[in-house]
Design a protein around this motif. Structure first.
Motif, PDB file in Angstrom:
ATOM      1  N   ASP A  75       1.365   3.505   2.063  1.00 17.59           N
ATOM      2  CA  ASP A  75       2.060   3.767   3.324  1.00 17.59           C
ATOM      3  C   ASP A  75       3.098   2.700   3.652  1.00 17.59           C
ATOM      4  O   ASP A  75       3.697   2.713   4.727  1.00 17.59           O
ATOM      5  CB  ASP A  75       1.062   3.891   4.476  1.00 17.59           C
ATOM      6  CG  ASP A  75       0.250   2.627   4.709  1.00 17.59           C
ATOM      7  OD1 ASP A  75       0.476   1.617   4.007  1.00 17.59           O
ATOM      8  OD2 ASP A  75      -0.631   2.641   5.594  1.00 17.59           O
ATOM      9  N   ASP A  88      -7.270   1.280   3.472  1.00 16.58           N
ATOM     10  CA  ASP A  88      -6.331   2.192   4.108  1.00 16.58           C
ATOM     11  C   ASP A  88      -6.881   2.844   5.376  1.00 16.58           C
ATOM     12  O   ASP A  88      -6.139   3.066   6.332  1.00 16.58           O
ATOM     13  CB  ASP A  88      -5.885   3.267   3.113  1.00 16.58           C
ATOM     14  CG  ASP A  88      -5.093   2.666   1.966  1.00 16.58           C
ATOM     15  OD1 ASP A  88      -4.283   1.754   2.217  1.00 16.58           O
ATOM     16  OD2 ASP A  88      -5.284   3.089   0.813  1.00 16.58           O
ATOM     17  N   SER A  89      -8.172   3.128   5.413  1.00 13.96           N
ATOM     18  CA  SER A  89      -8.757   3.777   6.591  1.00 13.96           C
ATOM     19  C   SER A  89      -9.414   2.799   7.552  1.00 13.96           C
ATOM     20  O   SER A  89      -9.685   3.138   8.704  1.00 13.96           O
ATOM     21  CB  SER A  89      -9.804   4.803   6.150  1.00 13.96           C
ATOM     22  OG  SER A  89     -10.937   4.138   5.587  1.00 13.96           O
ATOM     23  N   ARG A 104       0.836  -1.194   0.000  1.00  9.45           N
ATOM     24  CA  ARG A 104       0.000   0.000   0.000  1.00  9.45           C
ATOM     25  C   ARG A 104       0.880   1.256   0.000  1.00  9.45           C
ATOM     26  O   ARG A 104       2.082   1.172   0.254  1.00  9.45           O
ATOM     27  CB  ARG A 104      -0.920  -0.006   1.228  1.00  9.45           C
ATOM     28  CG  ARG A 104      -1.845  -1.210   1.308  1.00  9.45           C
ATOM     29  CD  ARG A 104      -2.762  -1.311   0.097  1.00  9.45           C
ATOM     30  NE  ARG A 104      -3.606  -0.125  -0.033  1.00  9.45           N
ATOM     31  CZ  ARG A 104      -4.271   0.182  -1.141  1.00  9.45           C
ATOM     32  NH1 ARG A 104      -4.174  -0.586  -2.223  1.00  9.45           N
ATOM     33  NH2 ARG A 104      -5.025   1.261  -1.185  1.00  9.45           N
TER      34      ARG A 104
END
Length: 255
Positions: free
Chosen positions: A140, A234-235, A138
């Protein structure tokens, strides 16, 4: 937030109404957002063909092949239902395509073959092009695995066994055992080389998704009497359908 999100979806099991409800509640943008489906879109509720239609209407979709999808694909390709499949939800799949083709839903062997031949090519191709698993990094830096059922930690990806990927429950069972053994005394170590693993296949005992070690199990029992879950990778924001039996009054899922 909408646009260029990656959502991951649990086991649909023919519940097209639940699928449409979840996508609407997530404000999913068909031409911008991406959907990763963890498998078992087939078998159970009576709208497998419509599930296929919804998914084929999305521009960015990755489908991981589940065990029920593999059964369905075998029937579509050969015209013969695999042993044991009809009683495990396969009747629902075949009847959905029988209705679509104008066949009587009381299927004998010849009718099963005729209905399989009438399945739209793009529906069969969706299953044929499904992948055994997905791995990605991802933005990050998190390393993430998407699998239907299981994974053998420490085994190279190219040597992973199809049974573990589609049927295995060892990874989920071991994660739950380790987490329970900790008893709230700190964090147990990860089982795999990934930062997060998304899977389905085994319905959870809880409705709201929560991690067990690095595992997120997004099968909240939509094929039975539970709900369908989608989560943004992601969240970790998530959305769910209503309990699926209420969306199909008088119908039978896998229960």
């Amino acid at each position: 937030m909408s646009g260029e999100r990656t959502l991951v979806l649990g086991d649909v099991h023919g519940a097209a109404r639940a699928l449409e409800q979840v996508l609407e509640r997530a404000a999913f943008e068909p031409s911008g957002d991406r959907l990763i489906v963890l498998g078992d879109i087939c078998d159970g509720w009576p709208e497998v063909d419509q599930v296929m239609d919804v998914l084929l209407g999305l521009d960015r979709i990755d489908l991981v092949l589940g065990n029920h999808d593999a059964w369905t694909l075998s029937w579509m390709q050969t015209g013969r239902p695999p042993r044991g499949w009809p009683s495990q939800g396969g009747w629902g799949t075949m009847r959905s395509y029988a209705r679509r083709a104008g066949h009587d839903e009381a299927l004998d062997a010849d009718a099963m073959t005729a209905v399989a031949r009438a399945v739209p090519v793009e529906h069969r191709r969706l299953l044929e092009e499904a992948v055994p698993y997905l791995m990605e990094t991802r933005p990050d830096g998190r390393r993430v695995l998407f699998t239907h059922a299981g994974w053998r930690p420490g085994v190279p990806p190219e040597e992973q066994d199809e049974y573990d990927l589609r049927w295995g429950r060892d990874l989920w069972v071991e994660a739950r055992f380790r987490r329970a053994r900790m008893g709230g005394r700190g964090e147990a170590s990860r089982l795999t080389e990934f930062d997060e693993v998304y899977l389905g296949h085994t319905p959870t005992e809880w409705i709201e998704p929560r991690p067990v070690l690095e595992l997120w199990n997004l099968d909240q029992g939509a094929g039975w009497d539970g709900v369908l879950t989608a989560m943004e990778v992601d969240s970790h924001e998530w959305w769910q359908s209503d309990p699926v039996p209420g969306l199909y009054p008088g119908e039978q899922g896998r229960g």
